[in-house]
Write a protein that holds these residues in place. Structure first.
Motif, PDB file in Angstrom:
ATOM      1  N   LEU A 334       0.837  -1.209   0.000  1.00 11.24           N
ATOM      2  CA  LEU A 334       0.000   0.000   0.000  1.00 11.24           C
ATOM      3  C   LEU A 334       0.867   1.252   0.000  1.00 11.24           C
ATOM      4  O   LEU A 334       0.601   2.217  -0.715  1.00 11.24           O
ATOM      5  CB  LEU A 334      -0.914   0.019   1.236  1.00 11.24           C
ATOM      6  CG  LEU A 334      -2.089  -0.960   1.257  1.00 11.24           C
ATOM      7  CD1 LEU A 334      -2.696  -1.029   2.650  1.00 11.24           C
ATOM      8  CD2 LEU A 334      -3.154  -0.551   0.249  1.00 11.24           C
ATOM      9  N   LEU A 335       1.929   1.228   0.813  1.00  7.91           N
ATOM     10  CA  LEU A 335       2.819   2.391   0.900  1.00  7.91           C
ATOM     11  C   LEU A 335       3.506   2.639  -0.439  1.00  7.91           C
ATOM     12  O   LEU A 335       3.706   3.776  -0.855  1.00  7.91           O
ATOM     13  CB  LEU A 335       3.871   2.177   1.993  1.00  7.91           C
ATOM     14  CG  LEU A 335       3.352   2.226   3.428  1.00  7.91           C
ATOM     15  CD1 LEU A 335       4.392   1.712   4.403  1.00  7.91           C
ATOM     16  CD2 LEU A 335       2.943   3.642   3.811  1.00  7.91           C
ATOM     17  N   TYR A 336       3.821   1.556  -1.100  1.00 15.15           N
ATOM     18  CA  TYR A 336       4.502   1.688  -2.386  1.00 15.15           C
ATOM     19  C   TYR A 336       3.546   2.195  -3.464  1.00 15.15           C
ATOM     20  O   TYR A 336       3.851   3.118  -4.206  1.00 15.15           O
ATOM     21  CB  TYR A 336       5.111   0.346  -2.798  1.00 15.15           C
ATOM     22  CG  TYR A 336       5.923   0.451  -4.059  1.00 15.15           C
ATOM     23  CD1 TYR A 336       7.128   1.158  -4.065  1.00 15.15           C
ATOM     24  CD2 TYR A 336       5.473  -0.116  -5.244  1.00 15.15           C
ATOM     25  CE1 TYR A 336       7.862   1.292  -5.222  1.00 15.15           C
ATOM     26  CE2 TYR A 336       6.211   0.012  -6.410  1.00 15.15           C
ATOM     27  CZ  TYR A 336       7.404   0.719  -6.400  1.00 15.15           C
ATOM     28  OH  TYR A 336       8.134   0.863  -7.550  1.00 15.15           O
ATOM     29  N   LYS A 337       2.343   1.613  -3.498  1.00 14.01           N
ATOM     30  CA  LYS A 337       1.392   1.975  -4.552  1.00 14.01           C
ATOM     31  C   LYS A 337       0.788   3.355  -4.341  1.00 14.01           C
ATOM     32  O   LYS A 337       0.634   4.135  -5.270  1.00 14.01           O
ATOM     33  CB  LYS A 337       0.269   0.939  -4.615  1.00 14.01           C
ATOM     34  CG  LYS A 337       0.692  -0.331  -5.336  1.00 14.01           C
ATOM     35  CD  LYS A 337      -0.516  -1.167  -5.695  1.00 14.01           C
ATOM     36  CE  LYS A 337      -0.098  -2.506  -6.282  1.00 14.01           C
ATOM     37  NZ  LYS A 337      -0.726  -3.628  -5.578  1.00 14.01           N
ATOM     38  N   GLN A 338       0.409   3.668  -3.091  1.00 13.81           N
ATOM     39  CA  GLN A 338      -0.324   4.907  -2.856  1.00 13.81           C
ATOM     40  C   GLN A 338       0.581   6.089  -2.541  1.00 13.81           C
ATOM     41  O   GLN A 338       0.248   7.221  -2.841  1.00 13.81           O
ATOM     42  CB  GLN A 338      -1.338   4.719  -1.723  1.00 13.81           C
ATOM     43  CG  GLN A 338      -2.583   4.003  -2.204  1.00 13.81           C
ATOM     44  CD  GLN A 338      -3.627   3.869  -1.113  1.00 13.81           C
ATOM     45  OE1 GLN A 338      -4.026   2.777  -0.786  1.00 13.81           O
ATOM     46  NE2 GLN A 338      -4.073   4.979  -0.544  1.00 13.81           N
ATOM     47  N   ALA A 339       1.707   5.818  -1.891  1.00 11.00           N
ATOM     48  CA  ALA A 339       2.572   6.932  -1.499  1.00 11.00           C
ATOM     49  C   ALA A 339       3.892   6.908  -2.263  1.00 11.00           C
ATOM     50  O   ALA A 339       4.762   7.736  -2.015  1.00 11.00           O
ATOM     51  CB  ALA A 339       2.824   6.893  -0.001  1.00 11.00           C
ATOM     52  N   LYS A 340       4.023   5.962  -3.175  1.00 13.84           N
ATOM     53  CA  LYS A 340       5.228   5.842  -4.009  1.00 13.84           C
ATOM     54  C   LYS A 340       6.501   5.776  -3.169  1.00 13.84           C
ATOM     55  O   LYS A 340       7.538   6.300  -3.538  1.00 13.84           O
ATOM     56  CB  LYS A 340       5.334   7.024  -4.994  1.00 13.84           C
ATOM     57  CG  LYS A 340       4.061   7.302  -5.791  1.00 13.84           C
ATOM     58  CD  LYS A 340       3.940   6.401  -7.003  1.00 13.84           C
ATOM     59  CE  LYS A 340       2.610   6.569  -7.722  1.00 13.84           C
ATOM     60  NZ  LYS A 340       1.439   6.006  -7.029  1.00 13.84           N
ATOM     61  N   THR A 341       6.378   5.196  -1.984  1.00  9.00           N
ATOM     62  CA  THR A 341       7.541   5.116  -1.110  1.00  9.00           C
ATOM     63  C   THR A 341       7.873   3.656  -0.809  1.00  9.00           C
ATOM     64  O   THR A 341       7.082   2.974  -0.165  1.00  9.00           O
ATOM     65  CB  THR A 341       7.266   5.839   0.237  1.00  9.00           C
ATOM     66  OG1 THR A 341       6.663   7.097  -0.056  1.00  9.00           O
ATOM     67  CG2 THR A 341       8.534   6.046   1.023  1.00  9.00           C
ATOM     68  N   PRO A 342       9.013   3.186  -1.270  1.00 12.37           N
ATOM     69  CA  PRO A 342       9.380   1.817  -0.907  1.00 12.37           C
ATOM     70  C   PRO A 342       9.961   1.783   0.510  1.00 12.37           C
ATOM     71  O   PRO A 342      10.945   2.469   0.790  1.00 12.37           O
ATOM     72  CB  PRO A 342      10.446   1.450  -1.950  1.00 12.37           C
ATOM     73  CG  PRO A 342      10.964   2.756  -2.463  1.00 12.37           C
ATOM     74  CD  PRO A 342      10.002   3.841  -2.128  1.00 12.37           C
TER      75      PRO A 342
END
Ligand SMILES: [Zn+2]
Length: 429
Positions: A334-342
């Motif tokens: 979710l963090l990667y998809k929605q906030a573009k943060t790995p």
């Protein structure tokens, strides 16, 4: 993001489909966002026939996220001060507990309130889970503290067992929490045979009916400034005209509601306040752990945060299978998809969650919906990650909280709160 608080006051008995709710006060005393969206869309079509463009912007584009409306009424009480009716209403998390005999908040403290108080147990459960396996027995004392009621009357401890406490509440002051209470009853109806117009055998259904005067509260989120102006104008128009109907039985005169909306400035929800809330929770947990230095020294370089659901949340995987829980992988995703943060190295520590079935009616189209499965309101998931990730993690979590997660966020699903302030309530209140 713009915020509009919406307050609904029932002008006639208000009947809500209760067949989608599983159990308990926490899951039933609300008006689903899909009902709010459906009613507003119907009203809009009546007032503006043919205006497909703006209809699309308001109800289909996803720019407006309608909320579940939570119960916002109280028992009559002279002692209560004037309560700001726009203070947010929150659901208690599943880690909240209260005395089995006299459940409820200590506030307002007068002789009519016999409640023994409520507290949160997430920090206790976290310490217990993090305790080394080899002498887990000694950690039981941490959990024991919350297993019986600590209320004292005439130097006599109540000592009754505790239960999970489900309610909606407002934070009046720092340590004063007020639970919503509403009067409602169940109405049982029989199904009608469409051909003969007589009672259909074997069909019996329930409707939850709230009394006249019952109030509800929710927060609309709008991502687009111009759509927000459009929505505000529309809401003002129906508020003045008393045109809004909600729920079922509208042909029988039920569901007439009065609607009040207000622009909500949210000083408390800026990023700085968000950051402070998360840090406070983490340091409270660390401070508790320091009491058991020898067993829990390993948690010091970890950053702890909780993800608490403020509305039912529908999450599916790539193959559209429903998730019944939120684990570290799902959160990282979710963090990667929605906030573009790995973010790497997140670990799931503890959770209390339940799944509910969502059935219902697609009020926008007037068609039945297929069943879906959601993780219930109040479910709590606790995670940790290396402290070094904190600066990267916080802005990403903030975005997740702002946007909501999962499917059908425009109907009020997927509202989340990171490290809900309620988890700091470790003393009875
Ligand atoms: Zn008690």
């Amino acid at each position: 993001m713009k915020y509009l608080s919406i307050r609904v006051i029932a002008q006639s008995p208000l009947s809500i489909r209760s067949d989608h709710a599983s159990s308990g006060a926490g899951t039933t005393s609300y008006i689903p966002g899909s009902t709010v969206l459906g009613s507003l869309a119907t009203t809009y079509k009546l007032l503006n026939p043919g205006d497909a463009h703006n209809f699309e912007r308001l109800f289909l584009s996803g720019a407006v996220r309608f909320p579940n409306l939570y119960l916002a009424s109280y028992k009559k009480n002279q002692k209560l001060p004037d309560i700001n009716k726009n203070l947010p209403i929150y659901p208690t998390p599943k880690t909240a507990i209260a005395c089995k005999r006299q459940k409820g908040f200590l506030y307002p403290s007068d002789q009519n309130n016999e409640s023994h108080g409520v507290r949160d147990t997430l920090i206790d459960h976290t310490l217990f889970t993090e305790w080394p396996e080899k002498d887990k027995v000694t950690a039981l004392t941490i959990l024991e503290a919350s297993q019986t009621c600590a209320f004292e009357h005439n130097h006599q401890r109540c000592g009754e067992p505790t239960n999970r406490y489900e309610a909606y509440y407002r934070r009046i002051n720092d340590k004063q929490l007020l639970a919503s209470e509403g009067k409602y009853h169940l109405q049982t109806h029989t199904g009608i045979n469409r051909f003969s117009g007589t009672i259909e055998e074997g069909i019996l259904y329930n409707r939850q009916v709230f009394d006249e005067g019952t109030q509800f509260w929710g927060l609309i989120k709008v991502t687009d400034e111009t759509v927000s102006t459009l929505l505000e104008d529309f809401l003002e128009r129906i508020a003045k005209g008393g045109l809004m109907r909600l729920g079922t039985g509208r042909t029988r005169g039920m569901g007439k509601v009065f609607l009040i909306t207000e622009n909500q400035s949210r000083e408390t929800d800026t990023f700085a306040a968000f950051q402070q809330r998360l840090d406070t929770f983490n340091s409270m947990l660390q401070q508790e752990a320091r009491k058991y230095q020898t067993q829990l020294s390993q948690i010091e370089d970890q950053y702890y945060f909780a993800l608490t659901l403020h509305s039912p949340t529908i999450l599916t995987d790539a193959l559209f299978r429903y998730h019944g829980t939120i684990n570290a992988r799902i959160l990282e995703d979710l963090l990667y998809k929605q906030a573009k943060t790995p973010i790497h190295g997140i670990q799931h520590v503890y959770h209390q969650a339940q799944v509910q079935r969502i059935t219902g009616w697609q009020e926008l189209w007037g068609t039945p919906r297929t069943n879906e499965y959601a993780i219930e309101t109040g479910s709590v998931f606790l995670f940790k990650c290396p402290h070094a990730q904190r600066t990267k993690l916080l802005p990403a979590l903030y975005q997740l909280e702002e946007q909501g997660i999962g499917k059908r966020t425009i109907e009020g699903f997927g509202r989340i709160c990171i490290s809900d302030a309620f988890h700091q309530e470790v003393t009875w209140l």
